[in-house]
Design an enzyme around this catalytic site. Structure first.
Site, PDB file in Angstrom:
ATOM      1  N   ASP A 119      -0.468  -7.647   1.654  1.00 61.28           N
ATOM      2  CA  ASP A 119       0.064  -6.279   1.650  1.00 61.28           C
ATOM      3  C   ASP A 119       1.589  -6.325   1.744  1.00 61.28           C
ATOM      4  OD1 ASP A 119       0.343  -3.559   1.762  1.00 61.28           O
ATOM      5  OD2 ASP A 119      -0.452  -3.339   3.796  1.00 61.28           O
ATOM      6  N   SER A 170       4.326   2.240   8.171  1.00 59.10           N
ATOM      7  CA  SER A 170       3.897   1.179   7.257  1.00 59.10           C
ATOM      8  C   SER A 170       5.086   0.591   6.516  1.00 59.10           C
ATOM      9  CB  SER A 170       2.903   1.739   6.238  1.00 59.10           C
ATOM     10  OG  SER A 170       1.711   2.132   6.852  1.00 59.10           O
ATOM     11  N   GLY A 171       5.058  -0.716   6.313  1.00 58.41           N
ATOM     12  CA  GLY A 171       6.134  -1.371   5.576  1.00 58.41           C
ATOM     13  C   GLY A 171       7.300  -1.815   6.422  1.00 58.41           C
ATOM     14  N   GLY A 191       3.142   6.373   8.956  1.00 57.32           N
ATOM     15  CA  GLY A 191       4.540   6.585   8.638  1.00 57.32           C
ATOM     16  C   GLY A 191       5.420   5.383   8.876  1.00 57.32           C
ATOM     17  N   HIS A 199       0.815  -1.223   0.000  1.00 59.62           N
ATOM     18  CA  HIS A 199       0.000   0.000   0.000  1.00 59.62           C
ATOM     19  C   HIS A 199       0.846   1.268   0.000  1.00 59.62           C
ATOM     20  CE1 HIS A 199       0.280  -0.130   4.582  1.00 59.62           C
ATOM     21  NE2 HIS A 199       0.578   1.131   4.314  1.00 59.62           N
TER      22      HIS A 199
END
Length: 257
Positions: free
Chosen positions: A112, A205-206, A203, A66
């Site tokens: 994701d 994410s990932g 912020g 995403h």
């Protein structure tokens, strides 16, 4: 302006998810020690931090699918520093080619994950190391002590930070997580944000959920508020996607998705 556009697009993607939102900040954590977490990557669009990531080989960084919201924007990653104010463009910034999971639609349906192939091999050193992935599909027991790190917000409606932050979180039983979210959740791990004041926020994410020294999850989503305790934080479960990950890691040439 680009940062504001990115946040708007992320919000627009998630409006159908009701109370869900992307996570990327570290809440009630602390600054990471300089010689720790050397696998962390800052995923950036047009030179601005948007997501976290982590180095798994000398050629690939893992992040969340995403995070790729701007088709024509230039994505790159920064490796080998905890301080995003100190970026040597020639040595620690890498252009990338994106490999998004082919079954990814949006965070509501899982998968994701995105692999980023670096434009050149990362030079492992005292400031840059890779992190191990699970070797097999193995259940992470509830109440396992883990960590999550990132450059995201440190409070709701805050701002990204320049210094990497880290926080301890504990995993949550999947049945409890599904009950609190009031829907089935496939191929995920839940940790933090529920019955605790610690977790991630926009912020982060990932970034990786690290348990027992291995990256077992990828920061995917949380509730809109980072004022915990709240709903459980949700991560993509890496072990469920190992066959696809291994296939991509063998690629010599990448195709843009």
């Amino acid at each position: 302006m680009m940062r504001g556009l990115h946040k708007f697009l992320l919000f627009h993607v998630l409006t159908c998810l009701g109370q869900k939102a992307l996570g990327s900040e570290i809440i009630n954590g602390e600054k990471a020690q300089r010689k720790s977490l050397l696998y962390m990557a800052s995923v950036q669009i047009d030179g601005t931090h948007v997501c976290g990531g982590f180095l798994v080989t000398e050629e690939f960084v893992v992040t969340a699918a995403h995070c790729d919201t701007e088709e024509n924007a230039k994505m790159s990653v920064v490796l080998g520093t905890h301080d995003l104010k100190s970026v040597n463009e020639k040595t620690i910034r890498y252009d990338v080619v994106k490999y998004k999971h082919p079954s990814y639609v949006d965070i509501e349906y899982g998968n994701d994950i995105m692999l980023l192939k670096l434009s050149r091999k990362a030079k492992l050193s005292k400031t840059m190391k890779k992190i191990k992935l699970p070797s097999q599909d193995k259940i992470i027991k509830a109440n396992t002590k883990c960590i999550v790190a990132g450059w995201g917000f440190i409070k709701t409606d805050g701002q990204n930070v320049d210094d990497l932050r880290v926080v301890d979180v504990s995993t949550i039983d999947l049945k409890v997580c599904q009950r609190e979210w009031k829907r089935p959740l496939a191929n995920v791990i839940c940790a933090g944000g529920y019955k605790t004041n610690k977790g991630f926020c926009q912020g982060d994410s990932g970034g990786p959920l690290v348990c027992n020294g291995k990256a077992v999850g990828i920061v995917s989503f949380n509730s809109k508020s980072c004022d915990y305790p709240d709903l459980p934080n949700v991560y993509t479960e890496i072990s469920k996607l190992l066959p696809w990950i291994k296939k991509i890691l063998k690629k010599k040439a990448c195709k843009m998705y």
